[in-house]
Design a protein around this motif. Sequence first.
Motif, mmCIF file in Angstrom:
data_model
loop_
_atom_site.group_PDB
_atom_site.id
_atom_site.type_symbol
_atom_site.label_atom_id
_atom_site.label_comp_id
_atom_site.label_asym_id
_atom_site.label_seq_id
_atom_site.Cartn_x
_atom_site.Cartn_y
_atom_site.Cartn_z
ATOM 1 N N GLU A 127 0.847 -1.191 0.000
ATOM 2 C CA GLU A 127 0.000 0.000 0.000
ATOM 3 C C GLU A 127 0.885 1.245 0.000
ATOM 4 O O GLU A 127 1.429 1.649 1.020
ATOM 5 N N VAL A 128 1.058 1.807 -1.179
ATOM 6 C CA VAL A 128 1.906 2.975 -1.395
ATOM 7 C C VAL A 128 1.101 3.988 -2.196
ATOM 8 O O VAL A 128 0.307 3.613 -3.060
ATOM 9 N N TYR A 129 1.339 5.275 -1.912
ATOM 10 C CA TYR A 129 0.609 6.328 -2.622
ATOM 11 C C TYR A 129 1.528 7.111 -3.551
ATOM 12 O O TYR A 129 2.699 7.349 -3.253
ATOM 13 N N ALA A 130 0.969 7.480 -4.696
ATOM 14 C CA ALA A 130 1.581 8.470 -5.581
ATOM 15 C C ALA A 130 0.696 9.707 -5.542
ATOM 16 O O ALA A 130 -0.537 9.598 -5.546
ATOM 17 N N VAL A 131 1.309 10.882 -5.485
ATOM 18 C CA VAL A 131 0.569 12.143 -5.547
ATOM 19 C C VAL A 131 0.726 12.707 -6.955
ATOM 20 O O VAL A 131 1.840 12.838 -7.460
ATOM 21 N N LEU A 132 -0.408 13.018 -7.588
ATOM 22 C CA LEU A 132 -0.410 13.545 -8.952
ATOM 23 C C LEU A 132 -0.714 15.043 -8.919
ATOM 24 O O LEU A 132 -1.723 15.471 -8.341
ATOM 25 N N LEU A 133 0.170 15.831 -9.541
ATOM 26 C CA LEU A 133 0.043 17.285 -9.564
ATOM 27 C C LEU A 133 0.270 17.787 -10.987
ATOM 28 O O LEU A 133 0.850 17.090 -11.820
ATOM 29 N N SER A 134 -0.144 19.015 -11.242
ATOM 30 C CA SER A 134 0.215 19.694 -12.490
ATOM 31 C C SER A 134 -0.053 21.180 -12.335
ATOM 32 O O SER A 134 -0.724 21.623 -11.392
ATOM 33 N N ASP A 135 0.503 21.961 -13.241
ATOM 34 C CA ASP A 135 0.174 23.388 -13.382
ATOM 35 C C ASP A 135 0.364 24.185 -12.093
ATOM 36 O O ASP A 135 -0.567 24.785 -11.568
ATOM 37 N N ARG B 3 5.236 7.771 -1.668
ATOM 38 C CA ARG B 3 6.608 7.495 -2.107
ATOM 39 C C ARG B 3 6.908 8.081 -3.491
ATOM 40 O O ARG B 3 8.044 8.027 -3.942
ATOM 41 N N PHE B 4 5.867 8.625 -4.137
ATOM 42 C CA PHE B 4 6.063 9.167 -5.479
ATOM 43 C C PHE B 4 5.250 10.453 -5.631
ATOM 44 O O PHE B 4 4.119 10.538 -5.130
#
Length: 487
Positions: free
Chosen positions: A229-237, A268-269
């Motif tokens: 169970e690992v999370y990636a955070v998605l961002l932009s702009d 972790r990402f």
Amino acid sequence: MHVGSVRFYSIYNITIMMKRDVRVALDYAFKKGFQIHPEVIEILGGMEIENVDKVLKDIMQEKLRDGDFHISGSDLVRYLGLEIDEDIPTKHEILFDCTARLTMPVGVEGFSSLFKSRFKKLKSIMEQRPESKNLRNISNIQGTSEKDIYICGLVNEKTIKDNTFKLTLEDMTGTIEGFVAEPARETLKGLFLDQFVMVKVDRRGDDIRFIEIIQPDIPLHTSNHADNEVYAVLLSDLHIGSKYFMEREFREFLDWLASPDSYALKVRFVLVAGDIIDGVGVFPNQDKELVEKTTHKQLEKASELFSLIPDYIKVFISPGNHDPGRRALPQPAIPRDSAPNLWNKKNIFMLGNPALLSINSVKILMFHGQSIDDIVKGVTGMEYSHPADVMKGILRVRHLSPIFGSQTPIAPENEDLLVIEDIPDVFHAGHVHVTELDVYKGIKVINSGAWQRQTPFQLSVGQIPTPGIAVLFNLKTHQILLRNFLE
């Protein structure tokens, strides 16, 4: 109160901030002579913890054995079992980065190579369908009376007027125009110019009708999942350098990322899909909207902010149309000499636009999304307020920027690197500053919004952004959580 260089909260600070059970427990600790670190306040205020009184009393008893009257955030983290688990795997593989594959030929020859490559790649995808056994070149069906034959080509023109539905296709052998029959007319309405299709031809003398239109599309997809169970955070702009950049909220996000919050501890990402900075000279009179007037200063600020991300988190950054370097698609990574501090950080990976990476076995396609402009303007029913619909359309045509010669510049290349050959588990884009989530044939479709408030241009055209939201993606379960830093 200060002890050395460490700041502690007074009872007054606490009583105006906390819930009653937390306030009572901390009041008891103060009366017993304990000093409380601010991190304790943040953790207790941000989490639902049962029996706070017992938690603090247990910690106090443990500290008293050593004659220590200080309660720090790390004491609470350790007691609650929120320590960073250094054993969580963080595997990554860059499956595709356009940067290393750019050839940049010039002139007509380059564009000819580009479209030949587009045609061949998409035809190869279409040939996996059973109908392709009856596939013919356009030049080979002139005068034929065969039944159930198919041709494929790029959409040269489509006409929808009154009750007339016509389509013109082009392959490497010629062009053909036909009337579109009733069953295929709905598909025609959603086609993009220059996209690839296969059509079923019904020829009666000189009369050519297209009775079926098939797009390359994505087959039903079974996604990959991480083992842990690992999370990636998605961002932009982010648009760092703009006066509308939400620096306070973004710093709050960075503080949260380094905090003992139960979700933050599993991140972790971080994947950033373009427009890191606002740039210079991107649109008329932009200088009036800038706090930092040069790309150098903007990227220095970006480096400062990204340095606040803990080193155990891997950060992947691809460019957008506001970032330095080539703005035509496909875009190489932000140049090393423009952002040396980003390039030199061991946990930061600079990628091109587009890029495909695998993180803990989950494939994520990153694309800034410039072509959304062309599709919204060129296809009825597509809207800036619903970027996920546009992104699903992009998956259907298996091409990230199908429309040529519109608003999005596309560079001549020997190979079309914008064809979606490898099917991702997640399609991540930005550009339109609207956070929206969807699923298409098993693929998670995520537009990750922005960290810039509504600009004068957006206000003038009625675009309403949804900024300040971090998209958390669970790589094991594919559950998506939204953390709003405007609230």
